[in-house]
Structures are given as structure tokens and as C-alpha cells.
Design an enzyme around this catalytic site. Structure first.
Site, PDB file in Angstrom:
ATOM      1  N   ASN A 425       0.688  -1.186  -0.296  1.00  0.00           N
ATOM      2  CA  ASN A 425       0.314   0.311  -0.169  1.00  0.00           C
ATOM      3  C   ASN A 425       0.734   1.516   0.228  1.00  0.00           C
ATOM      4  O   ASN A 425       1.562   1.306   0.514  1.00  0.00           O
ATOM      5  CB  ASN A 425      -0.580   0.001   1.119  1.00  0.00           C
ATOM      6  CG  ASN A 425      -1.960   1.014   1.248  1.00  0.00           C
ATOM      7  OD1 ASN A 425      -2.664   1.443   0.904  1.00  0.00           O
ATOM      8  ND2 ASN A 425      -1.435   2.323   2.127  1.00  0.00           N
ATOM      9  N   GLU A 426       0.787   2.024  -0.826  1.00  0.00           N
ATOM     10  CA  GLU A 426       0.986   2.926  -0.914  1.00  0.00           C
ATOM     11  C   GLU A 426       3.013   3.376  -1.335  1.00  0.00           C
ATOM     12  O   GLU A 426       3.603   4.621  -1.102  1.00  0.00           O
ATOM     13  CB  GLU A 426       1.020   4.604  -0.288  1.00  0.00           C
ATOM     14  CG  GLU A 426      -1.252   4.364  -0.574  1.00  0.00           C
ATOM     15  CD  GLU A 426      -0.681   5.315   0.060  1.00  0.00           C
ATOM     16  OE1 GLU A 426      -2.676   6.299  -0.007  1.00  0.00           O
ATOM     17  OE2 GLU A 426      -0.526   5.662   1.233  1.00  0.00           O
ATOM     18  N   ASN A 427       3.918   2.420  -1.169  1.00  0.00           N
ATOM     19  CA  ASN A 427       4.957   2.505  -0.922  1.00  0.00           C
ATOM     20  C   ASN A 427       5.876   2.838  -2.482  1.00  0.00           C
ATOM     21  O   ASN A 427       7.000   3.454  -2.098  1.00  0.00           O
ATOM     22  CB  ASN A 427       6.034   0.880  -1.130  1.00  0.00           C
ATOM     23  CG  ASN A 427       5.216   0.890   0.974  1.00  0.00           C
ATOM     24  OD1 ASN A 427       4.498   1.414   1.283  1.00  0.00           O
ATOM     25  ND2 ASN A 427       5.211  -0.723   1.304  1.00  0.00           N
ATOM     26  N   GLY A 430       5.610   6.124  -2.526  1.00  0.00           N
ATOM     27  CA  GLY A 430       6.351   6.397  -1.024  1.00  0.00           C
ATOM     28  C   GLY A 430       7.337   6.953  -1.715  1.00  0.00           C
ATOM     29  O   GLY A 430       8.010   8.639  -0.861  1.00  0.00           O
ATOM     30  N   SER A 471      -0.435  -0.447  -4.752  1.00  0.00           N
ATOM     31  CA  SER A 471      -1.768   0.191  -5.063  1.00  0.00           C
ATOM     32  C   SER A 471      -0.822   1.653  -4.209  1.00  0.00           C
ATOM     33  O   SER A 471      -0.996   1.594  -3.230  1.00  0.00           O
ATOM     34  CB  SER A 471      -2.751   0.125  -4.426  1.00  0.00           C
ATOM     35  OG  SER A 471      -4.409   0.916  -4.813  1.00  0.00           O
TER      36      SER A 471
END
Length: 807
Positions: A425-427, A430, A471
Site C-alpha cells: 500500500n502506497e510504498n 512513497g 497501490s
């Protein structure tokens, strides 16, 4: 002898034994061992013993922070009579850094909440009484100590949750409390077996033309190399294989199978499947039972004129994902049983949801979750458990990640509802945008997991399903990971930096996260917060808002639509209404972009405690106004206003397999009740969208209204909320008692905008059947209310009118 399983859940005691927080342990906790429940955790054991207050109430979360800094020892005794069998101690969930001892001898150590651990203990068991102990090192102390081994890695929130394989949101999140748990959170048992046992059963079901095929992958643990028999039964057929090694694959075919479909597309047919391990003479050694569903599955990421698609295709049919993100339903997940899952699934399906995304900062849910998804046709998008942080790829973490992933894929592979494995998730996002690249230098951060290790495990163990590395994901490594024209997108500038009208600037291919914050039901908040007086800035209200700069953001987002109320009741209603309107606008706008947009996954369905958050179902399981907005917006058939190319457009969405033919009444209504109307015939093909331009000419004193049978009413105000001159809300109310509660009929004497009944404020168990109703003068609506047959609800009727007129 068939495998025998004996749970060891009785007689446990709990004692603090070390850790950096040992000095903070209250004397009453340290005085004597505390009775412990297995499955369970330290917090709930101390709560059950009356030694701590409820961690969810007032400021107890902060007052109980010492629990997460303490090492805890669980101990029990059990009787056993050793025989000739092999005996294993099977720990389905140890949270997290644990040392396991039997009769004073260490049998193993663990450092992963998400794995099952199996220890051979045949030689350690003694006749009569045996002593079992599990000592948990503080996961927080452990994670901080691992910085010396791995080096620091960027992460969100306060603690380095990325350095230990534990539920990330236990360490605090922007909707969750900082309650670092420890305990035996899933079942613990002794298993006794002879000759061989089923180490794993992994059925992979596919459809090839008119034939269903199940390849049943069976792995064995053995005492010897003598032949054993594997029998597989499905659809009245039995297939046998003689096995001399440690694995086999038994493939069976089902001609013309009944297919498994997502809800709204067909039936959810499943075929019972049984695997029996036996000796050549037929004596049973072990068995496994489950079910499979036959369906084809693809994730369409093909390029097109708009960019790159992201669309689920089941049995050859594109499926628009009407989704919601799922977080652990409790900070103490052992408390979430099948009944509680079933309540959440009922709330999800009633809201029109057909997909749940199991978010990467939580857990792999229990088998009950996925079984309910199978039964109800809810698609499951499953994250691997990485969220919002850079993760080391060195040992021992890498080995834990691999073992955890292999177990999760093997366990969940039979479920037809599972449609996607997602790496994180979002890595990727990030690393691109959150300053990680500069901080990390040449250190690993998880990319190898998402692009190498995890996809290889999925390809080996579950090649029937698609995989994506993260994602958001733009399908190509050469693009920004959150490009809305490619793949799946997260929309978080809306809420964090700007108003929900910002959704109108997006036409994503697939919106995998977006949402807006709002207060829980008042009865939920009042149970959790005892502030007197209760105000928008009273201490308990602020503590139960974990969003970054949350109180100020709520007010900023309110100020873009209404004068910000100072009094708590109006402020509470305003935040709930603002959230509901944001959900309604975002979902309906994105749905109207179909087929360019192929799905929406609202953040978030549920909460893990009573909190001001993005959920549509609050921490006590009550429906927020945003839930009703989601239900209306996920209607099978929907008309909605929107802007396209600078013009006002009415879109009609038909997410069913039959054409939608219906009369449409479009009106421009002045606030005083006068109107201009036009009628037309609506014709929308199956799974299609049609659009028609609406003549402009609106003002700050009128509203466009579209009424079509089979769809919730659609409205559009031409002026911003702060410029609208909404009339004073005038209406009459009649109430009558009915079998399951009462009915409240409201007749409008003026335009009523977003009329909502906050029934829990009168009776905590009261649940209305609708909310956010806009009525024209002279119109009526009847609210059905379950759970409070004789209550007077007229005082808790609210509208947007009252907020707009506060200036």
C-alpha cells in the site's frame, strides 16, 4: 490413526516479566498472575480482570502505553499421555516476538504475527502434567532495537512498525490508536499423527471452455517413505493418487460447471472439495475439506486512447468494482468472530458493495472473512502486509516475509472471491514523492519484495490470479506510480489539501483509495468520550481524531461549504454531512466516467475503535450518514448530475444485465417552489452509461432535480453552498408505531436539503432506513426506524438548510 488435534486454550496465566516499561507496571498487575484467555491478548486479559480501564475510552489509550513496553509471559499446564505418534505444537498466531518453552526447554522462537509456527515436541512431552510457557518480548522495544541491525527506514506515524512483522496499525494510524499488543491471538493446539500428515492443500480452480478444472496441490510431512494414498472428492467424483514423495498434484475435471459470479452478475455456486490422506489399506491418516468455485479471471491493463486500463474481468464480463477498503475491525482482532464479520458483510452488501480491499497495514483475515466473501459474491483485493513505509530486504526480515507470503497464498488460494494479490500500500508512491529516495541512499526499501519475491511466490503457488506490485500503480515502472490516466489511483489531495469538489478534476482509470473524514454517531462518541461539556475541541474529542491536523482540517473542509458551528451538536452534524456529500460526489462522479473508470474503492468501510475517521460504519458498528450516501451512490441504476467539458450533464448508469427503459423528469425548481420541467424517455443499455446535456440557467435560489424510477433522486445546485440562499427548513412530522419500530413521515413545507434522521441520539439501537433526502415543498418521505417503537424522533431531524443559514 488419523491426525488428532487438541486445543490448549485453558488455564493460562499472564505475568509481566521485563521490557523497558516494566517499571511502569501498576502494583495490582504485578502482584499475581492474571487469568488469560487464548486466543486473546494482554490488553483484553487485563481489561477482563478489572485491572485496566477500557483502552478505547477517553485518554486511556495514552495512559496504557506502558503495556506495549512490557515483556509478558503466558503459562499453562496440561495433562498428556505420550504414545507412539509424532506430536507437534501448532501456534496459528503468536503476537509477535515470542519464546516458546515446554517443560522448561525452549522449543522455538518467533518474530511474525502473520505466520503459523509448528514445533515438534514429541521428545519433550512427559506423562502427566506438562508446563507450557510463551514469553513475548515487547514488539515496540524489538522494532526499535532492530534499527541497529537494519538501519533506519522511513515510515509514517510514530513507531518503526516496518522493522517487525506485526499488524502495522497496532502502532497507531491516522484513524487508529497506539495500542501495541502481545498475546496468543489465534488458536494453539497439539497435533498427533502417524506416518504422514497433510502439510498443505492448495486447490487451484480454472475454467477452460465448458470444462471446470481443479488442480489439487498436496504437500505432505512424513515419518517414512512408504506409499500413501491421496483421495480427492468433488462433484460426486473421486480421484486417487499413490504418493511416495512429499507432494503430488491431483487434477479433476467438472464438465459444464455452474460458475461462480460476483454479486449482481450471477450466482455464487461452489463445489465442496474433500482431500483424504490414507494408508494403502484405506486407513485414514488426515483430511482437509473446503470448497472451490469455477470462474475465469483477468485484470485488463491494456493500453487505450485514455492511457492504461485497470479492469477486473470475471467469466469474460468486465466488472465495475463498487468497492470499500477494509481495515481490521478491532485493534484486538481475536474479538472479531464470524458473527461480527457477517454484520459487516451485511452492511457492505446493503450499501451495494461488490469488492472489499484488505488493506496492507492490517492482517490476513480469518477463514470466516473469505468464506463469507465467497458465499456473498464479494470480490476480495488482498494486499500483502506492507503499508506506507520502507521495508528492509535483509535477513531475518526477508525470510519472514517469504514464509508469511507462502502461507497466505496457500491458505487463501481456494477462495473464488479473491481476485487480486497486491504487493503493498502506497510504498512505490512513497519512494517517489515522500522524500524516501534521499533518506535511503543505497539501502533497500522493499522494491525487491514487490517486483521480485512476491510475484514469484504468486506465480509459483497461485498462477490463476493477477498480481500488481502496489497501490497506486501505473502499470509501468517508467511512469509516476499515481498517474490517474494509468492503472489504479489514490486521490488524497482531496481532504488533505482541498475540498471534495476537487474530485471533479479527476477521471481516474480506477480509484483505489479516496475518502473524507467525519464524526461517528453521537451515541458512539458519547460512549467513548465523557468530556463535559462536549465541544469540537474538548480533550476527548481531539484524542479520538487521529488524522494529521485532524481538528483543523475538519473545520477547513467545513468552512468551504458552511459557516463552521461552534456548538457541538451542529458541528457534529456538519462533519457528518460534509463527509456524506464528499462520498456521494466522488463515487457518482467516478462512476459516471465509465467505461474509462472501471472501479472505485472508498476509504473506508469500517473502523477498529470509536473515532472520527473516514469510515462509513463507525467503531461501534453504527451507520454514518456517509453509509447512506454510499448506498445511494452504489445503486444498480443511478442518475447523477455532473460537469463534462464545462457543461452540466445528467448521466444515467445501468450496472445490471438488462436494459433500463424509464421515464425521466428533469426540473429546475426555485426555492419558493416554482419550477420548469421537461420529460424524456431514458434508455440505457446493460452495463452502460448514457449522458444528456442539461440546459443551463441555474441560480443561487434554485436546484436541478432529476427523478427516474429505479434510481435515487439526483440534485444539482448551480451555486456554491456558501452562496446558496436556502430557505428555513419548515416541515410537519407524523409518527406511528409498527411491528419492528416506528415510521416517521415528514412533509416538507419548504425545500428540505439532505433531510436526515440521527435516530441513535434518541435510542442507541435505532436504525433509520434512509438519510440525505431532498424534498420539494409539498412532498413527503417516510423514515422507517428499527429498534425504537415508541420514541419521538422529531427533535433529531436535521437538514443542510440549518447549517447554511447559520451565517
Amino acid at each position: 490413526m488419523a491426525l488428532q488435534r487438541r486445543t490448549l486454550h485453558d488455564g493460562w496465566r499472564l505475568t509481566p516479566v521485563g521490557g523497558s516499561g516494566l517499571g511502569a507496571v501498576p502494583p495490582e498487575v504485578a502482584a499475581a498472575p492474571v487469568p488469560a484467555t487464548v486466543p486473546g491478548c494482554v490488553h483484553t486479559d487485563l481489561l477482563a480482570a478489572g485491572l485496566i480501564p477500557d483502552p478505547y475510552l477517553d485518554d486511556n489509550e495514552a495512559r496504557l502505553a506502558w503495556i506495549g513496553r512490557v515483556d509478558w509471559r503466558y503459562e499453562t499446564e496440561f495433562d498428556h499421555q505420550p504414545g507412539e505418534s509424532t506430536v507437534d505444537l501448532v501456534c496459528a498466531g503468536l503476537d509477535t516476538v515470542a519464546r516458546v518453552e515446554l517443560n522448561g526447554t525452549e522449543v522455538g522462537t518467533t518474530a511474525n504475527m502473520h505466520r503459523t509456527h509448528r514445533f515438534g515436541v514429541s521428545d519433550l512431552l512427559t506423562p502427566g502434567t506438562n508446563r507450557l510457557a510463551v514469553t513475548f518480548t515487547s514488539a515496540l522495544d524489538h522494532a526499535e532495537a532492530m534499527r541497529a541491525h537494519y538501519g533506519d527506514r522511513p515510515h509514517t506515524n510514530a513507531h518503526p512498525y516496518n522493522l517487525v512483522r506485526k499488524m502495522a496499525c497496532n502502532f497507531g494510524w491516522d484513524w487508529g490508536p497506539d495500542l501495541v499488543t502481545a498475546g496468543i491471538w489465534r488458536p494453539l493446539a497439539l497435533e498427533s499423527w502417524r506416518r504422514a500428515r497433510l502439510a498443505s492443500v492448495r486447490p487451484l480452480a480454472t475454467v477452460d471452455g465448458e470444462t471446470g478444472r481443479v488442480a489439487v496441490h498436496v504437500a505432505l510431512q512424513r515419518e517414512d517413505a512408504d506409499p500413501v494414498l491421496v483421495r480427492v472428492r468433488c462433484d460426486g467424483q473421486e480421484f486417487k493418487a499413490t504418493v511416495t514423495g512429499e507432494s503430488t498434484v491431483v487434477t479433476l475435471e467438472v464438465p459444464e460447471p455452474r460458475l461462480w459470479w460476483p454479486r449482481g452478475y450471477g450466482e455464487q455456486h461452489r463445489y465442496p472439495l474433500e482431500v483424504v490422506l490414507a494408508q494403502p489399506d484405506g486407513t485414514e491418516l488426515d483430511s482437509w475439506s473446503g470448497a472451490v468455485g469455477f470462474r475465469s479471471l483477468a485484470l485488463d491493463t491494456s493500453p487505450d486512447e485514455h492511457g492504461t486500463s485497470f479492469r477486473f474481468v470475471v467469466n469474460g464480463k468486465p466488472v465495475f468494482a463498487r468497492g470499500a477498503n477494509w481495515i481490521p475491525d478491532d485493534c484486538f482482532p481475536h474479538r472479531v468472530d464470524r458473527e461480527r464479520y457477517a454484520r459487516r458483510f451485511a452492511q457492505a452488501t446493503a450499501a451495494g458493495v461488490n469488492l472489499l480491499r484488505v488493506w496492507g497495514g492490517g492482517i490476513y483475515e480469518s477463514d470466516d472473512f473469505y468464506d463469507l466473501a465467497d458465499a456473498q459474491g464479494i470480490l476480495v483485493w488482498q494486499d500483502f502486509l506492507f503499508a506506507c513505509a520502507a521495508y528492509p530486504e535483509e535477513e531475518p526480515l526477508r525470510g519472514e516475509v517469504a514464509a508469511e507470503a507462502r502461507e497466505a497464498v496457500t491458505r487463501l488460494a481456494p477462495h473464488p472471491s479473491l481476485v487480486l494479490w497486491n504487493g503493498s500500500n502506497e510504498n512505490l508512491w512513497g519512494h517517489e514523492d515522500w522524500g524516501w529516495r534521499e533518506r535511503l541512499g543505497d539501502r533497500t526499501w522493499g522494491l525487491g519484495y514487490y517486483t521480485d519475491l512476491l510475484p514469484k511466490i504468486v506465480a509459483e503457488l497461485d498462477p490463476t490470479r493477477p498480481y500488481c506490485p502496489s497501490s497506486p500503480w501505473s502499470v509501468s515502472a517508467g511512469r509516476h506510480p499515481n498517474d490517474p490516466d494509468h492503472g489504479c489511483t489514490h486521490v488524497w489531495d482531496v481532504w488533505n489539501q482541498r475540498d471534495y469538489l476537487g474530485y471533479l478534476d479527476y477521471a481516474p482509470r480506477f480509484a483505489a483509495e479516496f475518502g473524507f473524514c467525519g464524526a461517528p454517531a453521537l451515541s458512539t462518541l458519547r460512549r467513548a468520550v465523557t468530556d463535559e461539556p462536549l465541544t469540537p475541541r474538548s480533550p476527548g474529542v481531539v484524542r479520538h481524531n487521529k488524522a494529521a491536523d485532524g481538528p483543523a482540517k475538519l473545520d477547513r473542509r467545513l468552512a468551504e461549504h458552511f459557516p463552521v458551528p461552534a456548538e457541538f451538536p451542529a458541528w457534529h452534524w456538519a462533519t457528518q454531512l460534509n463527509q456524506a456529500r464528499a462520498v456521494r460526489l466522488g463515487v457518482q462522479h467516478f462512476r459516471a466516467q465509465a467505461p474509462r473508470c472501471a472501479g472505485t474503492i472508498v476509504w473506508q468501510l469500517n473502523d477498529c475503535w470509536p473515532v472520527i475517521s473516514w469510515s462509513v460504519v463507525d467503531g461501534d458498528g453504527r451507520l454514518k450518514p456517509a453509509w447512506y450516501a454510499l448506498r445511494d451512490s452504489y445503486a444498480d441504476r443511478l442518475v447523477t448530475f455532473g460537469e463534462r467539458d464545462g457543461k452540466l450533464v445528467l448521466s444515467a448508469i445501468n450496472d445490471t444485465d438488462t436494459p433500463w427503459e424509464a421515464p425521466a423528469l428533469l426540473r429546475r425548481v426555485s426555492f419558493d417552489g416554482s419550477e420548469e420541467a421537461q420529460s424524456s424517455e431514458l434508455s440505457v443499455p446493460p452495463r452502460g452509461v448514457t449522458r444528456q446535456e442539461v440546459p443551463v440557467g441555474g441560480s443561487a435560489t434554485d436546484v436541478f432535480v432529476a427523478d427516474v424510477p429505479g434510481s435515487p433522486r439526483a440534485t444539482w445546485f448551480s451555486a456554491p453552498d456558501l452562496e446558496l440562499r436556502l430557505p428555513e427548513a419548515r416541515y410537519s412530522v407524523e409518527s406511528r408505531t409498527v411491528a419492528e419500530g416506528c415510521e416517521l413521515t415528514v412533509t416538507a413545507e419548504s425545500l428540505l436539503v439532505d433531510l436526515t434522521l440521527l435516530a441513535d441520539q434518541v435510542s442507541e439501537s435505532a436504525v433509520p432506513d434512509r438519510a440525505l433526502v431532498t424534498l420539494l415543498p409539498g412532498e413527503s418521505v417516510t423514515f422507517g426506524v428499527r429498534g425504537a417503537p415508541s420514541a419521538d424522533f422529531s427533535a433529531v431531524l436535521h437538514t443542510a438548510n440549518e447549517l447554511a443559514r447559520r451565517a
